[in-house]
Motif scaffolding. Sequence first.
Motif, short mmCIF file in Angstrom:
data_model
loop_
_atom_site.label_atom_id
_atom_site.label_comp_id
_atom_site.label_asym_id
_atom_site.label_seq_id
_atom_site.Cartn_x
_atom_site.Cartn_y
_atom_site.Cartn_z
N VAL A 101 0.85 -1.19 0.00
CA VAL A 101 0.00 0.00 0.00
C VAL A 101 0.88 1.24 0.00
N GLN A 102 0.58 2.14 -0.92
CA GLN A 102 1.38 3.37 -1.01
C GLN A 102 0.44 4.55 -1.22
N LEU A 103 0.68 5.60 -0.45
CA LEU A 103 -0.03 6.86 -0.58
C LEU A 103 1.00 7.94 -0.84
N VAL A 104 0.85 8.66 -1.94
CA VAL A 104 1.82 9.67 -2.31
C VAL A 104 1.12 11.01 -2.50
N GLU A 105 1.47 11.96 -1.63
CA GLU A 105 0.87 13.28 -1.70
C GLU A 105 1.65 14.17 -2.65
N SER A 106 0.95 15.13 -3.24
CA SER A 106 1.57 16.14 -4.08
C SER A 106 0.69 17.38 -4.08
N GLY A 107 1.23 18.46 -4.61
CA GLY A 107 0.45 19.68 -4.75
C GLY A 107 0.73 20.75 -3.73
N GLY A 108 1.58 20.44 -2.76
CA GLY A 108 1.92 21.45 -1.78
C GLY A 108 2.78 22.55 -2.39
N GLY A 109 2.99 23.60 -1.63
CA GLY A 109 3.81 24.70 -2.12
C GLY A 109 3.66 25.92 -1.23
N SER A 110 4.14 27.03 -1.74
CA SER A 110 4.07 28.29 -1.01
C SER A 110 3.11 29.23 -1.71
N ARG A 168 -2.82 17.35 9.12
CA ARG A 168 -1.70 18.29 9.01
C ARG A 168 -0.99 18.38 10.34
N GLN A 169 0.28 18.74 10.26
CA GLN A 169 1.06 18.91 11.46
C GLN A 169 2.02 20.07 11.27
N ALA A 170 1.87 21.06 12.12
CA ALA A 170 2.76 22.21 12.12
C ALA A 170 3.88 21.97 13.12
N PRO A 171 5.02 22.61 12.96
CA PRO A 171 6.14 22.42 13.89
C PRO A 171 5.72 22.70 15.33
N GLY A 172 6.03 21.76 16.19
CA GLY A 172 5.71 21.92 17.61
C GLY A 172 4.27 21.65 17.99
N LYS A 173 3.48 21.22 17.01
CA LYS A 173 2.07 20.95 17.29
C LYS A 173 1.74 19.50 16.98
N GLU A 174 0.62 19.05 17.54
CA GLU A 174 0.19 17.70 17.28
C GLU A 174 -0.47 17.60 15.89
N ARG A 175 -0.45 16.38 15.37
CA ARG A 175 -1.13 16.15 14.09
C ARG A 175 -2.64 16.30 14.29
N GLU A 176 -3.29 17.02 13.40
CA GLU A 176 -4.72 17.25 13.52
C GLU A 176 -5.45 16.84 12.24
N THR A 197 -0.39 26.80 7.49
CA THR A 197 0.96 26.31 7.20
C THR A 197 1.25 25.06 8.00
N ALA A 198 1.61 23.99 7.29
CA ALA A 198 1.88 22.70 7.95
C ALA A 198 2.30 21.69 6.90
N MET A 199 2.75 20.54 7.38
CA MET A 199 2.93 19.38 6.52
C MET A 199 1.57 18.68 6.47
N HIS A 225 -2.75 3.48 7.29
CA HIS A 225 -1.75 3.74 6.26
C HIS A 225 -1.63 5.24 6.05
N TRP A 226 -0.38 5.69 5.92
CA TRP A 226 -0.10 7.11 5.82
C TRP A 226 0.87 7.40 4.68
N GLY A 227 0.71 8.58 4.09
CA GLY A 227 1.68 9.05 3.12
C GLY A 227 2.82 9.77 3.81
N GLN A 228 3.77 10.25 3.01
CA GLN A 228 4.96 10.92 3.55
C GLN A 228 4.75 12.41 3.78
N GLY A 229 3.72 12.96 3.19
CA GLY A 229 3.39 14.36 3.43
C GLY A 229 3.84 15.30 2.33
N THR A 230 3.17 16.44 2.26
CA THR A 230 3.54 17.52 1.34
C THR A 230 3.41 18.84 2.11
N GLN A 231 4.40 19.69 1.94
CA GLN A 231 4.45 20.92 2.73
C GLN A 231 3.60 22.03 2.11
N VAL A 232 2.83 22.68 2.95
CA VAL A 232 2.06 23.86 2.55
C VAL A 232 2.51 25.03 3.41
#
Length: 125
Positions: free
Chosen positions: A1-10, A37-45, A89-91, A114-121
């Motif tokens: 099983v593979q989940l691949v995220e895309s589309g993140g950016g600034s 999503r998970q921002a630095p220093g915060k829990e995944r929500e 702003t988060a992964m 199952h989880w993907g690796q994430g994409t940064q926004v």
Amino acid sequence: VQLVESGGGSVQSGGSLRLSCAASGYAYSNYCMGWFRQAPGKEREGVAGLDSDGSTWYADSVKGRFTISQDKAKNTLYLQMNSLKPEDTAMYYCAADLLGYRLLTPLIAGRYNHWGQGTQVTVSS
């Protein structure tokens, strides 16, 4: 099983992005899928969820701005994000529940196996 995220950016505040999650390795069907999503220093929500019965779930902070959808023919889950704010702003992670016990709501991380690796926004003001 593979989940691949895309589309993140600034983007700047008020802008839009569409995240995609390409699923493979299993028969993409009526499984519960979600975006977290998970921002630095915060829990995944939990941000948005699409349950196996087609119901959609959204965190209060994104209601009216984010839309979760899927294209079963493409085995892909989407998250359309409009009116983005700096606090978005988060992964961002895609998740799938392939066990289907439905003991937790689609906005709870424990629902998923199952989880993907994430994409940064990143949203700038």
